[in-house]
Scaffold this active site. Structure first.
Site, PDB file in Angstrom:
ATOM      1  N   ASP A 355      39.401  97.701  83.545  1.00 48.43           N
ATOM      2  CA  ASP A 355      40.427  96.935  82.836  1.00 48.43           C
ATOM      3  C   ASP A 355      40.159  95.441  82.923  1.00 48.43           C
ATOM      4  O   ASP A 355      40.077  94.736  81.909  1.00 48.43           O
ATOM      5  CB  ASP A 355      41.806  97.233  83.434  1.00 48.43           C
ATOM      6  CG  ASP A 355      42.550  98.320  82.676  1.00 48.43           C
ATOM      7  OD1 ASP A 355      42.291  98.516  81.484  1.00 48.43           O
ATOM      8  OD2 ASP A 355      43.405  98.971  83.292  1.00 48.43           O
ATOM      9  N   HIS A 356      40.043  94.943  84.140  1.00 49.93           N
ATOM     10  CA  HIS A 356      39.877  93.499  84.320  1.00 49.93           C
ATOM     11  C   HIS A 356      38.556  93.024  83.716  1.00 49.93           C
ATOM     12  O   HIS A 356      38.512  92.019  82.998  1.00 49.93           O
ATOM     13  CB  HIS A 356      39.963  93.143  85.800  1.00 49.93           C
ATOM     14  CG  HIS A 356      41.339  93.214  86.356  1.00 49.93           C
ATOM     15  ND1 HIS A 356      42.201  92.144  86.358  1.00 49.93           N
ATOM     16  CD2 HIS A 356      42.028  94.238  86.917  1.00 49.93           C
ATOM     17  CE1 HIS A 356      43.365  92.498  86.895  1.00 49.93           C
ATOM     18  NE2 HIS A 356      43.277  93.769  87.245  1.00 49.93           N
TER      19      HIS A 356
END
Length: 453
Positions: A355-356
């Site tokens: 995600d990041h």
């Protein structure tokens, strides 16, 4: 810097600019059997370099020096764990979002949102009770559960090894794509960017970003653009509330509005008429009926940058499926690798790194697209997928274990907000003269007007 060079190349960057980047390495942070620390540094470093490059275009000066610190990166990649809202630690995964034993292996479910939880329970035919769910899943095969729950619009993924994913039709399709897909859509005139101040240097100042994303990856990208000076307006459907703590973590620098895209088409068109960037993070095809395909957007707003995020990629048999970081880790084999030699319970990365990392890649792609428009014009589309980011991580097998300890205090800050007193992680995107904090704290979800200011 090998990883950074490869990421920068995927973004179409000038390799000569890599000399502007320095790194502070801190072995032991983000411990994993995969090269999470090195990859995270590369993803963030490329984003910071793209920001510095665009900043140089707007000041007419040299590209500012970029500094990537593993400590700052590691802190930001687990920002949700450092968040405090009024002294309260955030809620993370719901009780039904976890690994479960099946008749032939393991499956992971995601049920943080009420509608996803309801669909899971409906397929299993059991009440909202972990013991009842465990009993029902134990009687079925993992692949059977995956197909049945996904067909009902829920979220469940069977555990696979990297080899099994590589042979899977979706895995084959994902592997064909570059880390960041970049495309010029038309011959729109070159973008004209006004000069900006150097203190602080805000490369995205004056640009309007319409944020149609949810959960983590998309909001991380738009949170980064907001840090860099963009006017970011996040728009959500009134009947699809965001998790309060998730909003607090990723809402820095933005305004948050509610809009029913079906009933509010006139308002949507007003927003699109002057948007410089449109970022979408919903399931591929979900927004097409609102005229939000890249081609339709470029036709109405020549020169727009369209940034698209998906879990599995907008192609292949899983192109229309919903997905989250934790599920992509399971399907692609990351969870199997992280389980270790014992071959027991599946493992997980030390952060929601897909995600990041994908969020920073998407922001970098937008920044580079804006810079390219200054040179040669053209509406642009940038596409990233969590599954492709996972493939990148798996290609670089050979991480390192460690304590994971890092003195996070220097990368945390506190401030008051409409949500209460916040403790939060600062952005790891750092370059000479650039901002170190967001201009505004997150407000209440949906409390702003669906208008540009």
């Amino acid at each position: 810097m090998t990883d950074l060079a490869a990421v920068w190349s995927a973004l179409g960057g000038d390799p000569a600019l890599l000399a502007r980047v320095s790194a502070v390495e801190r072995p032991g942070v983000l411990p994993s059997r995969l090269p999470v620390r090195e990859s995270a540094r590369a993803w963030v470093g490329a984003c910071a370099l793209a920001a510095a490059e665009l900043g140089a275009r707007r000041t007419g000066g040299e590209v500012p020096a970029v500094r990537v610190d593993d400590g700052a990166v590691a802190t930001a990649f687990v920002s949700e764990r450092h968040l405090l809202v009024g002294g309260r630690a955030p809620e993370t995964f719901a009780p039904l979002s976890r690994f479960w034993r099946t008749a032939d292996g393991w499956v992971r479910t995601h049920a943080n949102y009420p509608h996803h939880r309801a669909r899971l329970l409906s397929v299993l035919g059991v009440p909202e009770d972990p013991e009842a769910v465990a009993a029902a899943l134990a009687e079925r095969s993992a692949r059977e559960v995956e197909e049945a729950v996904c067909a009902a619009g829920g979220l469940a993924v069977a555990l696979r090894t990297p080899e099994e994913w590589a042979a899977h039709e979706q895995g084959v399709e994902v592997a064909k794509r570059p880390l960041v897909e970049r495309e010029r859509l038309d011959a729109a005139p070159a973008r004209v960017l006004t000069p900006v101040d150097r203190d602080p240097l805000l490369p995205a100042a004056g640009l309007r970003v319409l944020d149609l994303t949810r959960v983590i990856a998309g909001p991380v990208a738009t949170r980064t653009l907001a840090l860099l000076g963009a006017d970011v307006l996040r728009v959500d459907a009134p009947g699809l509330p965001e998790l309060v703590d998730q909003h607090a973590d990723t809402g820095f620098g933005k305004r948050s509005a509610l809009l029913d895209l079906s009933a509010g088409r006139e308002v949507l068109e007003e927003l699109l008429a002057t948007a410089d960037v449109v970022v979408t993070g919903y399931r591929p095809g979900a927004l097409d009926r609102f005229g939000l395909t890249p081609g339709a957007l470029a036709e109405r707003r020549p020169g727009v940058v369209v940034a698209q995020l998906s879990a599995w990629g907008a192609y292949g048999p899983w192109g229309g499926r919903r997905g989250f970081d934790s599920l992509v880790q399971v399907a692609t084999g990351i969870a199997a690798v992280e389980s270790g030699a014992s071959a027991g319970r599946p493992g997980a990365l030390p952060a929601q790194a897909l995600d990041h990392g994908t969020g920073y890649l998407l922001a970098a792609g937008v920044l580079r697209a804006l810079g390219e428009q200054v040179e040669v014009g053209g509406s642009r589309v940038v596409r990233v997928a969590l599954a492709r980011t996972a493939g990148w991580l798996l290609e670089g097998r050979g991480g390192a274990d460690g304590s994971g300890d890092v003195p996070v205090g220097r990368w945390l800050a506190e401030r008051d907000s409409p949500l209460g007193r916040l403790r939060y992680a600062l952005s790891p995107v750092v370059f000479e003269g650039g901002p170190r904090d967001w201009a505004r704290a997150p407000g209440r979800w949906g409390a702003d007007s669906a208008r540009w200011v």
